[in-house]
Design an enzyme around this catalytic site. Sequence first.
Site, mmCIF file in Angstrom:
data_model
loop_
_atom_site.group_PDB
_atom_site.id
_atom_site.type_symbol
_atom_site.label_atom_id
_atom_site.label_comp_id
_atom_site.label_asym_id
_atom_site.label_seq_id
_atom_site.Cartn_x
_atom_site.Cartn_y
_atom_site.Cartn_z
ATOM 1 N N LYS A 162 19.413 -17.057 49.932
ATOM 2 C CA LYS A 162 19.632 -18.382 49.369
ATOM 3 C C LYS A 162 19.164 -19.428 50.374
ATOM 4 C CE LYS A 162 23.391 -19.878 46.382
ATOM 5 N NZ LYS A 162 24.855 -19.870 46.220
HETATM 6 O O1 G3P Z 1 27.469 -21.090 44.628
HETATM 7 C C1 G3P Z 1 27.042 -22.369 44.330
HETATM 8 C C2 G3P Z 1 27.827 -23.119 43.274
HETATM 9 O O2 G3P Z 1 28.048 -22.326 42.163
HETATM 10 C C3 G3P Z 1 29.009 -23.867 43.803
HETATM 11 O O3 G3P Z 1 29.864 -24.327 42.792
HETATM 12 O O4 G3P Z 1 32.074 -25.172 42.126
HETATM 13 O O5 G3P Z 1 31.377 -25.360 44.535
HETATM 14 O O6 G3P Z 1 30.332 -26.787 42.781
HETATM 15 P P1 G3P Z 1 30.966 -25.469 43.095
#
Ligand code: G3P
Length: 222
Positions: A85
């Site tokens: 990533k």
């Molecule tokens: O892994 C990346 C993403 O899905 C993060 O989500 O909930 O931290 O905005 P969030």
Amino acid sequence: MKFFLDTASLKDISWAAQAGLIDGITTNPSLLSKQAGDLDPRDVLKEICSLVEGPVSAEVVAVDADAMVREGQSLAKIADNIVVKIPMLEDGMIAVRRLATEGIRTNVTLCFSSVQCLIAAKAGASYVSPFIGRLDDVGQEGMDVIREARVIFDNYSIETEILAASIRHPRHVVEAAMIGADVATLPPDVLKKLLLHPLTDRGLDQFLADWNKLVARAKAAV
Ligand code: G3P
């Protein structure tokens, strides 16, 4: 539509894998720091890769191209199913291209516009991750990024997969699926919510109550 689980929790991954519900995993430094405790995060990633056959995204923490490539090469050695990533940065795009030429798959993260998705695809990313929920949080329509990216990628037969990330609730999953996102990465609580409907619970309660009445009648008749 493929479902990835957005977590480093071995317990949640193990449940979802046993139920055949997930096609891969995404992690990020925040998720790994929550799960790893005193453990080496590489060991946690190794364990995750042994539980899931599909791609497991592991994020670099470097921000210059050479260091990102070195970190990506090192992460890719953990297991064959690691996807590196890389954040949406100028140096990040150089790292994506260099890793792609070495056959290392990448997932470009922290994308908040369709044109960022297009750039990541041009650099050679295997996946692009638009963050839906975080856009909604600041008053924008996160799903528009998925909608636009889908049209653009289809217009030019771009094979990079659109991975809807920062998913907060089941409606996000439905909308991303209707638009045609290739993947949605779900936090475990959202995946579990996909199973729920109040009429399912009510229906099951009714079936069991009726069955118990039948058993009671049968016993009384003996
Ligand atoms: O892994 C990346 C993403 O899905 C993060 O989500 O909930 O931290 O905005 P969030």
